[in-house]
Design an enzyme around this catalytic site. Structure first.
Site, PDB file in Angstrom:
ATOM      1  N   SER A 114       0.800  -1.231   0.000  1.00  0.00           N
ATOM      2  CA  SER A 114       0.000   0.000   0.000  1.00  0.00           C
ATOM      3  C   SER A 114       0.824   1.268   0.000  1.00  0.00           C
ATOM      4  O   SER A 114       0.282   2.360  -0.160  1.00  0.00           O
ATOM      5  CB  SER A 114      -0.924   0.014   1.218  1.00  0.00           C
ATOM      6  N   THR A 126      -2.752   3.036   3.000  1.00  0.00           N
ATOM      7  CA  THR A 126      -1.971   4.266   3.103  1.00  0.00           C
ATOM      8  C   THR A 126      -1.362   4.242   4.485  1.00  0.00           C
ATOM      9  O   THR A 126      -1.893   3.589   5.376  1.00  0.00           O
ATOM     10  CB  THR A 126      -2.913   5.497   2.999  1.00  0.00           C
ATOM     11  N   THR A 169       1.477   6.925   0.335  1.00  0.00           N
ATOM     12  CA  THR A 169       0.658   5.852  -0.234  1.00  0.00           C
ATOM     13  C   THR A 169       1.038   5.534  -1.673  1.00  0.00           C
ATOM     14  O   THR A 169       1.623   6.379  -2.366  1.00  0.00           O
ATOM     15  CB  THR A 169      -0.831   6.266  -0.216  1.00  0.00           C
ATOM     16  N   ARG A 180      -4.085   9.360 -11.758  1.00  0.00           N
ATOM     17  CA  ARG A 180      -5.023   9.685 -10.675  1.00  0.00           C
ATOM     18  C   ARG A 180      -4.240  10.042  -9.401  1.00  0.00           C
ATOM     19  O   ARG A 180      -3.307   9.350  -9.012  1.00  0.00           O
ATOM     20  CB  ARG A 180      -5.939   8.492 -10.421  1.00  0.00           C
ATOM     21  N   GLY A 233      -4.718  10.850  -5.321  1.00  0.00           N
ATOM     22  CA  GLY A 233      -5.678  10.701  -4.217  1.00  0.00           C
ATOM     23  C   GLY A 233      -5.586  11.839  -3.232  1.00  0.00           C
ATOM     24  O   GLY A 233      -5.072  12.928  -3.527  1.00  0.00           O
ATOM     25  N   ASP A 234      -6.079  11.576  -2.049  1.00  0.00           N
ATOM     26  CA  ASP A 234      -6.097  12.598  -0.993  1.00  0.00           C
ATOM     27  C   ASP A 234      -4.750  12.755  -0.299  1.00  0.00           C
ATOM     28  O   ASP A 234      -4.464  13.813   0.280  1.00  0.00           O
ATOM     29  CB  ASP A 234      -7.141  12.219   0.061  1.00  0.00           C
ATOM     30  N   THR A 274      -6.939   7.581   5.600  1.00  0.00           N
ATOM     31  CA  THR A 274      -6.757   6.420   4.735  1.00  0.00           C
ATOM     32  C   THR A 274      -8.128   6.074   4.184  1.00  0.00           C
ATOM     33  O   THR A 274      -9.128   6.309   4.854  1.00  0.00           O
ATOM     34  CB  THR A 274      -6.312   5.194   5.557  1.00  0.00           C
ATOM     35  N   GLY A 275      -8.173   5.484   3.002  1.00  0.00           N
ATOM     36  CA  GLY A 275      -9.470   5.062   2.473  1.00  0.00           C
ATOM     37  C   GLY A 275      -9.750   5.694   1.132  1.00  0.00           C
ATOM     38  O   GLY A 275      -8.831   6.117   0.431  1.00  0.00           O
ATOM     39  N   GLY A 292      -9.966   8.063  -1.309  1.00  0.00           N
ATOM     40  CA  GLY A 292      -9.425   9.417  -1.281  1.00  0.00           C
ATOM     41  C   GLY A 292     -10.341  10.462  -1.876  1.00  0.00           C
ATOM     42  O   GLY A 292     -10.303  11.628  -1.466  1.00  0.00           O
TER      43      GLY A 292
HETATM   44  N1  ASP Z   1      -6.467   7.271   0.396  1.00  0.00           N
HETATM   45  C1  ASP Z   1      -5.694   6.589  -0.593  1.00  0.00           C
HETATM   46  C2  ASP Z   1      -6.037   7.150  -1.932  1.00  0.00           C
HETATM   47  O1  ASP Z   1      -7.195   7.425  -2.188  1.00  0.00           O
HETATM   48  C3  ASP Z   1      -5.896   5.130  -0.647  1.00  0.00           C
HETATM   49  C4  ASP Z   1      -6.133   4.436   0.628  1.00  0.00           C
HETATM   50  O2  ASP Z   1      -5.820   4.959   1.682  1.00  0.00           O
HETATM   51  O3  ASP Z   1      -6.673   3.359   0.638  1.00  0.00           O
HETATM   52  O4  ASP Z   1      -5.154   7.242  -2.747  1.00  0.00           O
END
Ligand code: ASP
Length: 357
Positions: free
Chosen positions: A88, A210, A228, A238, A240-241, A261-262, A264
């Site tokens: 990750s 992440t 991440t 792309r 992410g956040d 995390t998650g 984004g």
């Molecule tokens: N937040 C991360 C993203 O969207 C991915 C993750 O944390 O699962 O890139």
């Protein structure tokens, strides 16, 4: 931590089963859940695994010797970034849909109110250290793609192939199983026959993960990093956040720090880490503030699709050494590795969906 979920589960979770517990939380009335006060200095990571614990020891060594939070979070994050087993973050991260690993990272130093970030960075194992140089050695906050890579090269970072054999096999498996109507996998007339089933079996999982590392040092200064490889199989380019200050990470030296995390896309739209820090500024504990952010996101979607809730994990600390974590996955509770003068520890937060915690 990397978690493997089906694409559908990853993107949304039903609230039907836990409506009661969630309702109270959404109204901001409960404020329950763990809020552990510890002596500072303190360092935490969203990674509860062995590498996360090892990273905390590396960060702690710096803090215990009177070092700065910003150095502790960087060196601790590097331990996780170079771990080839971690799919990750950094080296060994799962690639985009073209099989290319593109990394995102951000760093923020509360003491100097400064920040740096890199996005879509290829071939460099430790993006958080490149982000730190963007912060320290430029007047900019974020560099992306080839510009970020060129910048890293100019500081002597070595280019390496970040796609491990493990990551490549996962990617091949995804490519071959993502849909019945493309040309990957056995020839049409052999599909489904027993002897061809053993190609690259497995569900087309959508993986994510992440790392967040947050610290307060003995001077009371706060720092944080989010790093991440982003969503696996993402559309090339792309972002992410994680590299976006205020979304995947925010630090306020007067208050504390938060990381995400998650999925984004939701963290970007909700400026979640900034929101969590603002809530703490308003007197909410880190635990309450993490849950507040999930409630805020749920409320936004309630107007559009009441059954939709993205999977997110938020972690936060405040200057007093209190810790919080909450997630919106359909099972289990979020855990974090913690290191302070009290020794190594594990912090378990709240499942916002089921109300556990
Ligand atoms: N937040 C991360 C993203 O969207 C991915 C993750 O944390 O699962 O890139």
């Amino acid at each position: 931590m990397r978690s493997a979920l089906s694409r559908r589960n990853f993107f949304h979770h039903s609230f039907g089963l836990a409506a009661g517990g969630v309702l109270l939380r959404n109204l901001g009335l409960t404020g329950r859940g763990p809020a552990i006060g510890r002596s500072t200095p303190l360092i935490v990571t969203s990674h509860p695994n062995a590498t996360g614990r090892r990273a905390m020891e590396v960060g702690w060594e710096i803090l215990a010797a009177g070092g700065r939070a910003i150095d502790a979070v960087e060196k601790a994050t590097n331990v996780i970034e170079v771990d080839p087993e971690d799919t990750s973050v950094g080296y060994g991260g799962l690639p985009n849909e073209d099989g290319v690993v593109q990394l995102d990272a951000s760093i923020m130093d509360g003491r100097t109110y400064n920040a740096g970030a890199v996005a879509s960075l290829e071939n460099i194992k430790t993006p958080s250290s490149v982000a730190r140089l963007v912060m320290d050695r430029t007047d900019h906050v974020m560099l992306v793609g080839p510009g970020a890579l060129e910048f890293a090269r100019s500081f002597g970072f070595q280019e390496e192939n970040l796609l491990t054999e493990k990551g490549r096999l996962e990617w091949l498996k995804w490519r071959e199983n993502r849909g019945p109507d493309d040309d990957w996998g056995p020839a049409d007339h052999l599909r489904g026959l027993p002897e061809t089933e053993a190609g690259l079996p497995g569900p087309p999982t959508h993986e994510h993960g992440t790392v967040n590392v947050l610290a307060v040092d003995s001077y009371g200064d706060v720092a944080g990093i989010t790093s991440t490889s982003g969503l696996s199989w993402k559309v090339p380019g792309r972002i992410g956040d994680s590299p976006i200050i205020g979304a995947g990470l925010y630090v306020d030296n007067e208050v504390g720090a938060a990381g995400a995390t998650g999925r984004g896309e939701d963290v970007i739209k909700s400026c979640a880490s900034y929101y969590i820090v603002l809530r703490m500024r308003d007197g909410r504990s880190p635990q309450q503030a993490c849950e507040d952010a999930l409630a805020m996101i749920r409320e936004k979607y309630a107007r559009v699709n009441p059954a939709f809730m993205p999977g997110e994990k938020f972690v936060a600390i405040n200057k007093n050494g209190e810790i919080g974590a909450a997630w919106s996955y359909s099972g289990g509770r979020p855990t974090m590795s913690v290191r302070s003068a009290a020794g190594p520890d594990v912090f378990t937060g709240v499942n916002f969906v089921t109300g556990e915690g």
